[in-house]
Scaffold this motif. Structure first.
Motif, mmCIF file in Angstrom:
data_model
loop_
_atom_site.group_PDB
_atom_site.id
_atom_site.type_symbol
_atom_site.label_atom_id
_atom_site.label_comp_id
_atom_site.label_asym_id
_atom_site.label_seq_id
_atom_site.Cartn_x
_atom_site.Cartn_y
_atom_site.Cartn_z
ATOM 1 N N ASP A 34 0.831 -1.206 0.000
ATOM 2 C CA ASP A 34 0.000 0.000 0.000
ATOM 3 C C ASP A 34 0.865 1.255 0.000
ATOM 4 O O ASP A 34 1.757 1.418 0.829
ATOM 5 C CB ASP A 34 -0.912 0.013 1.226
ATOM 6 C CG ASP A 34 -1.979 -1.059 1.159
ATOM 7 O OD1 ASP A 34 -2.923 -0.910 0.368
ATOM 8 O OD2 ASP A 34 -1.853 -2.066 1.889
ATOM 9 N N SER A 38 0.802 0.171 -4.888
ATOM 10 C CA SER A 38 -0.605 0.499 -5.105
ATOM 11 C C SER A 38 -0.927 1.820 -4.441
ATOM 12 O O SER A 38 -0.425 2.104 -3.351
ATOM 13 C CB SER A 38 -1.494 -0.594 -4.491
ATOM 14 O OG SER A 38 -2.845 -0.171 -4.403
ATOM 15 N N PRO A 39 -1.783 2.653 -5.058
ATOM 16 C CA PRO A 39 -2.252 3.846 -4.352
ATOM 17 C C PRO A 39 -3.056 3.436 -3.119
ATOM 18 O O PRO A 39 -3.730 2.398 -3.120
ATOM 19 C CB PRO A 39 -3.147 4.546 -5.380
ATOM 20 C CG PRO A 39 -2.761 3.962 -6.702
ATOM 21 C CD PRO A 39 -2.319 2.562 -6.431
ATOM 22 N N VAL A 40 -3.005 4.226 -2.070
ATOM 23 C CA VAL A 40 -3.821 3.984 -0.885
ATOM 24 C C VAL A 40 -5.265 4.358 -1.210
ATOM 25 O O VAL A 40 -5.528 5.399 -1.816
ATOM 26 C CB VAL A 40 -3.297 4.807 0.307
ATOM 27 C CG1 VAL A 40 -4.261 4.727 1.486
ATOM 28 C CG2 VAL A 40 -1.920 4.307 0.722
ATOM 29 N N THR A 41 -6.212 3.498 -0.825
ATOM 30 C CA THR A 41 -7.627 3.712 -1.126
ATOM 31 C C THR A 41 -8.446 3.797 0.161
ATOM 32 O O THR A 41 -8.021 3.317 1.218
ATOM 33 C CB THR A 41 -8.180 2.562 -1.992
ATOM 34 O OG1 THR A 41 -7.985 1.323 -1.289
ATOM 35 C CG2 THR A 41 -7.474 2.491 -3.331
ATOM 36 N N PRO A 44 -9.734 -0.651 1.858
ATOM 37 C CA PRO A 44 -8.548 -1.490 1.636
ATOM 38 C C PRO A 44 -8.770 -2.625 0.648
ATOM 39 O O PRO A 44 -7.853 -3.015 -0.074
ATOM 40 C CB PRO A 44 -8.237 -2.035 3.040
ATOM 41 C CG PRO A 44 -8.846 -1.044 3.975
ATOM 42 C CD PRO A 44 -10.078 -0.538 3.277
ATOM 43 N N SER A 47 -7.990 -1.913 -3.139
ATOM 44 C CA SER A 47 -6.622 -1.610 -3.589
ATOM 45 C C SER A 47 -6.147 -2.606 -4.637
ATOM 46 O O SER A 47 -6.304 -3.824 -4.478
ATOM 47 C CB SER A 47 -5.664 -1.625 -2.400
ATOM 48 O OG SER A 47 -5.974 -0.600 -1.491
ATOM 49 N N GLN A 48 -5.543 -2.059 -5.682
ATOM 50 C CA GLN A 48 -4.963 -2.861 -6.754
ATOM 51 C C GLN A 48 -3.586 -2.303 -7.079
ATOM 52 O O GLN A 48 -3.366 -1.094 -7.003
ATOM 53 C CB GLN A 48 -5.832 -2.796 -8.013
ATOM 54 C CG GLN A 48 -7.215 -3.396 -7.864
ATOM 55 C CD GLN A 48 -7.190 -4.911 -7.814
ATOM 56 O OE1 GLN A 48 -6.216 -5.544 -8.209
ATOM 57 N NE2 GLN A 48 -8.278 -5.504 -7.337
ATOM 58 N N ARG A 73 -0.610 -6.463 4.827
ATOM 59 C CA ARG A 73 -1.720 -7.260 4.308
ATOM 60 C C ARG A 73 -1.486 -8.749 4.564
ATOM 61 O O ARG A 73 -0.346 -9.208 4.601
ATOM 62 C CB ARG A 73 -1.856 -7.052 2.806
ATOM 63 C CG ARG A 73 -2.124 -5.623 2.392
ATOM 64 C CD ARG A 73 -3.516 -5.173 2.739
ATOM 65 N NE ARG A 73 -3.843 -3.939 2.042
ATOM 66 C CZ ARG A 73 -5.030 -3.666 1.515
ATOM 67 N NH1 ARG A 73 -6.015 -4.532 1.621
ATOM 68 N NH2 ARG A 73 -5.236 -2.516 0.893
ATOM 69 N N ARG A 81 -3.714 -10.443 -5.565
ATOM 70 C CA ARG A 81 -3.264 -9.350 -6.433
ATOM 71 C C ARG A 81 -2.064 -9.747 -7.286
ATOM 72 O O ARG A 81 -1.803 -9.108 -8.311
ATOM 73 C CB ARG A 81 -2.881 -8.129 -5.601
ATOM 74 C CG ARG A 81 -4.002 -7.131 -5.328
ATOM 75 C CD ARG A 81 -5.256 -7.751 -4.840
ATOM 76 N NE ARG A 81 -6.301 -6.750 -4.552
ATOM 77 C CZ ARG A 81 -7.479 -7.063 -4.045
ATOM 78 N NH1 ARG A 81 -7.783 -8.328 -3.775
ATOM 79 N NH2 ARG A 81 -8.373 -6.111 -3.810
#
Length: 271
Positions: A34, A38-41, A44, A47-48, A73, A81
């Motif tokens: 994260d 991947s951008p922080v969303t 959670p 997230s991709q 994670r 992912r």
């Protein structure tokens, strides 16, 4: 060809890649997920990784000794992912879980805490405001207030109370507090073990927990003058300058990480 001498810190991008290209067969790359890959969303689960990341990591893993993702994670999430990656090791929950050569290995000392974490999840959902996202990770519970930043004091106070009540460890992060079993395991310990036989290693991180990984690289350099470590921060407004100040290099975003690695791969493969 003579090996490029190890530069001192601070170093330039060119110096870092030059040494790495010379030592590719003895180099390990570690990445947080994260905020790095991947951008922080807000959610959670949404997230991709940046679209180009899996391909870049697979190419990198074919060009250096080892590539690993070290994340808060669970391994199950990381596998969902990066299912296509064959050469990349996965460390989940700060190293309490490890995916290596097709198998998940869980730290035995953490397993008895699964029921307590499930109970804590239900308690959090019942007692905390609905705007707090409660994430059950099997071996830990994360309390996110990204969509309601005004609740930070409430969540932090509740988290610390539960940690004291149950004897848990607490880990702060980007608009999150995580409650973990009282087991000695963190990203710094993962990196300390992971670089034991390496001649060169990189770590990419964006959060306060990643500073321990940076410190592990520094500690290895202190006892082994031949070892070369590169700490890379990914900028964000939530950790301010703390992570960048602890790093050798700073990149602006997960997209910039992908571009940076693509450029580095060209340098390694041209060596």
């Amino acid at each position: 060809m003579a090996e490029t001498p190890r530069p001192t810190h601070p170093l330039s991008v060119a110096e870092a890649w030059s040494v790495t290209a010379d030592r590719a067969a003895d180099t390990t790359f570690f990445f947080d997920f994260d905020g790095v890959l991947s951008p922080v969303t807000d959610d959670p689960e949404a997230s991709q990784p940046v679209a180009a990341v899996p391909g870049v990591l697979e190419q990198l893993a074919a060009s250096v000794r080892r590539v690993a993702i070290v994340s808060a994670r669970p391994v199950s999430f990381l596998r969902s992912r990066f299912a296509s990656l064959e050469r990349v090791d996965l460390y989940g929950l700060y190293g309490l879980e490890v995916w290596h050569e097709g198998e998940v290995v869980t730290e035995p000392a953490a397993l008895p805490w699964i029921p307590a974490m499930a109970d804590l999840t239900e308690r959090a959902r019942a007692e905390l405001p609905d705007a707090v996202l409660v994430e059950f990770k099997r071996l830990s519970v994360a309390l996110h207030w990204r969509t309601a930043p005004q609740l930070a004091p409430v969540v932090e106070r509740w988290g610390h109370e539960q940690a004291e009540r149950l004897g848990l460890k607490i880990q702060g992060g980007r608009m999150v507090v995580e409650l973990k079993p009282p087991v000695d395991q963190d990203k710094g310990m993962v990196i300390t073990e992971g670089v034991r036989d390496a001649g060169c290693a990189w770590y990419f991180g964006d959060d306060m927990s990643d500073i321990k990984a940076f410190d592990a690289l520094r500690a290895r350099e202190a006892v082994d003058p031949a070892f070369f470590g590169v700490a890379v921060a990914v900028a964000n407004p939530e950790t301010g300058a703390d992570v960048s100040n602890a790093a050798d290099l700073t990149l602006e975003s997960p997209d910039a990480v992908t571009a940076f690695l693509t450029d580095g791969l060209r340098r390694i493969q041209a060596q």
